[in-house]
Scaffold this motif. Structure first.
Motif, mmCIF file in Angstrom:
data_model
loop_
_atom_site.group_PDB
_atom_site.id
_atom_site.type_symbol
_atom_site.label_atom_id
_atom_site.label_comp_id
_atom_site.label_asym_id
_atom_site.label_seq_id
_atom_site.Cartn_x
_atom_site.Cartn_y
_atom_site.Cartn_z
ATOM 1 N N UNK A 97 6.046 -15.955 46.857
ATOM 2 C CA UNK A 97 6.642 -15.579 48.140
ATOM 3 C C UNK A 97 5.878 -14.386 48.717
ATOM 4 N N UNK A 98 5.860 -14.270 50.017
ATOM 5 C CA UNK A 98 5.102 -13.223 50.700
ATOM 6 C C UNK A 98 5.511 -11.827 50.205
ATOM 7 N N UNK A 99 4.609 -11.103 49.549
ATOM 8 C CA UNK A 99 4.966 -9.785 49.025
ATOM 9 C C UNK A 99 5.255 -8.749 50.104
ATOM 10 N N UNK A 105 1.688 -3.006 53.965
ATOM 11 C CA UNK A 105 0.549 -2.771 54.855
ATOM 12 C C UNK A 105 -0.752 -3.259 54.225
ATOM 13 N N UNK A 106 -0.901 -3.085 52.909
ATOM 14 C CA UNK A 106 -2.116 -3.549 52.231
ATOM 15 C C UNK A 106 -2.193 -5.070 52.264
ATOM 16 N N UNK A 107 -1.083 -5.706 51.935
ATOM 17 C CA UNK A 107 -1.055 -7.166 51.885
ATOM 18 C C UNK A 107 -1.332 -7.764 53.256
ATOM 19 N N UNK A 108 -0.710 -7.219 54.282
ATOM 20 C CA UNK A 108 -0.918 -7.715 55.640
ATOM 21 C C UNK A 108 -2.361 -7.537 56.081
ATOM 22 N N UNK A 146 -4.782 -5.987 43.069
ATOM 23 C CA UNK A 146 -3.957 -7.119 42.650
ATOM 24 C C UNK A 146 -3.978 -8.216 43.707
ATOM 25 N N UNK A 147 -3.783 -7.836 44.966
ATOM 26 C CA UNK A 147 -3.775 -8.808 46.047
ATOM 27 C C UNK A 147 -5.109 -9.536 46.146
ATOM 28 N N UNK A 148 -6.195 -8.801 45.958
ATOM 29 C CA UNK A 148 -7.519 -9.408 46.035
ATOM 30 C C UNK A 148 -7.717 -10.429 44.919
#
Length: 362
Positions: free
Chosen positions: A164-166, A338-341, A194-196
């Motif tokens: 799901x969208x973090x 903000x990082x994920x977006x 992590x997101x990368x």
């Protein structure tokens, strides 16, 4: 007060009828905002109003990040007197938002260290989440059953993980938090690291828990698609996996050591219009009679240890030993949302990640 909440409150008054609305308008009103998936039973409101000269008006804000944003935008004149269901992880991302100090009876019955999230915040629910996988992925494929997060974001499971969208969901936020914790003790990867890693591994992002579970994960919804792993399943789904006599248990497996615990908080904003009633309401939520009503379909459990649970919930709770807990981010690190977006819209790229690769457990 935000325009949206004003509209909600106005609608509540209009619906009450002119005569009744006129009478109730002279009575103090306590504005309670629900968020984070928590929904209060109407009986909880009625029992609070029963012996008090106050009217409780309940408004709904599904997005806890938005609830905190609204609070930060008007700290001197908050729209709510009490906010209930705020996930501790979202509060950690907004250190600029402060709450009134709340001291209430019942906190002595909470598990140790449960209330360490923010000054003034009172835990009222517990929610454990685990990662599930489809057993058919293993039975029909050429991979072993995943035993850890490192397996899930490794080469064998590339393109098979759905989360799901973090940026907007509690489940996604907890998943990334748990991934952070599998890194070596001497280094802590950033949200970007992590997101990368997830993006490089072809992770599928669902906008909501329901969209991901129903559309992406459950086998009948994807008869021609690849087998997928669901990251961030709610407690009831994981409970089903532990109950072999219940469908669809044969299709579900739980990835060990991935369960993570979050708490739902009740807070009183600084500047609340009804601070006395607000504190009393938080205390009301910690009474055993109310706590037992917080067991619901999204997987919330009462925060108090002395509240009896249905047998199935008790058996499941006993199977989760030592769940991970959300970890505060570093003071100089941007919030996860903000990082994920930024990563998804191209403002940041995976090449910007410089920390340890969370695909390695060592």
């Amino acid at each position: 007060m935000t325009r949206r909440l004003c509209a909600v409150l106005l609608a509540a008054v209009v619906a009450a009828g002119c005569a009744e609305a006129a009478e109730r308008s002279a009575t103090p009103q306590l504005v309670v905002v629900e968020t984070g998936g928590l929904r209060l039973d109407p009986a909880v409101i009625e029992s609070f109003e029963a012996d008090r000269d106050v009217v409780v008006v309940v408004a709904r804000e599904d997005d806890p990040a938005r609830a905190l944003q609204d609070l930060a935008a008007a700290p001197e004149d908050p729209a709510a007197d009490v906010i209930v269901g705020l996930p501790d992880t979202f509060v950690q991302d907004r250190p600029d938002v402060t709450f009134a100090e709340v001291v209430v009876a019942g906190t002595e019955r909470l598990p140790p260290n449960l209330g360490d999230t923010a000054p003034g915040a009172v835990p009222i629910t517990i929610r454990d989440l685990c990662v599930l996988f489809d057993r058919a992925t293993v039975d029909e494929g050429d991979v072993d059953a995943p035993r850890s997060f490192a397996d899930l974001i490794g080469e064998d499971w590339a393109g098979r993980l759905v989360i799901p969208d973090p940026a907007t969901t509690l489940e996604g936020r907890l998943l990334l938090d748990a991934l952070r914790q599998i890194a070596p003790d001497e280094v802590v990867p950033s949200w970007l690291d992590i997101a990368a890693a997830l993006q490089r591994n072809g992770t599928v992002v669902a906008s909501t828990w329901r969209e991901g579970f129903d559309t992406q994960f459950i086998a009948p919804a994807r008869p021609d698609g690849p087998p997928l792993v669901w990251g961030g399943a709610g407690m009831p789904a994981a409970m089903v996996a532990f109950e072999p006599e219940l469908p669809p248990a044969p299709t579900l497996g739980v990835v060990p050591t991935t369960c993570i615990r979050s708490t739902g908080l009740a807070v009183v904003p600084v500047g609340a219009g009804q601070p006395t009633f607000a504190v009393q309401f938080v205390e009301h939520l910690l009474t055993p009679e109310v706590q037992v009503t917080l067991v619901d379909e999204i997987g919330s459990l009462p925060a108090r240890r002395d509240v009896p649970l249905p047998d199935a919930w008790t058996r499941f709770a006993l199977r989760i030993n030592g769940p991970l807990r959300p970890t505060p981010r570093a003071a100089d690190e941007p919030p996860l949302a903000s990082v994920w977006t930024a990563l998804l819209d191209g403002t940041l790229t995976t090449d910007d990640a410089t920390g340890p690769d969370p695909t390695s457990e060592g």
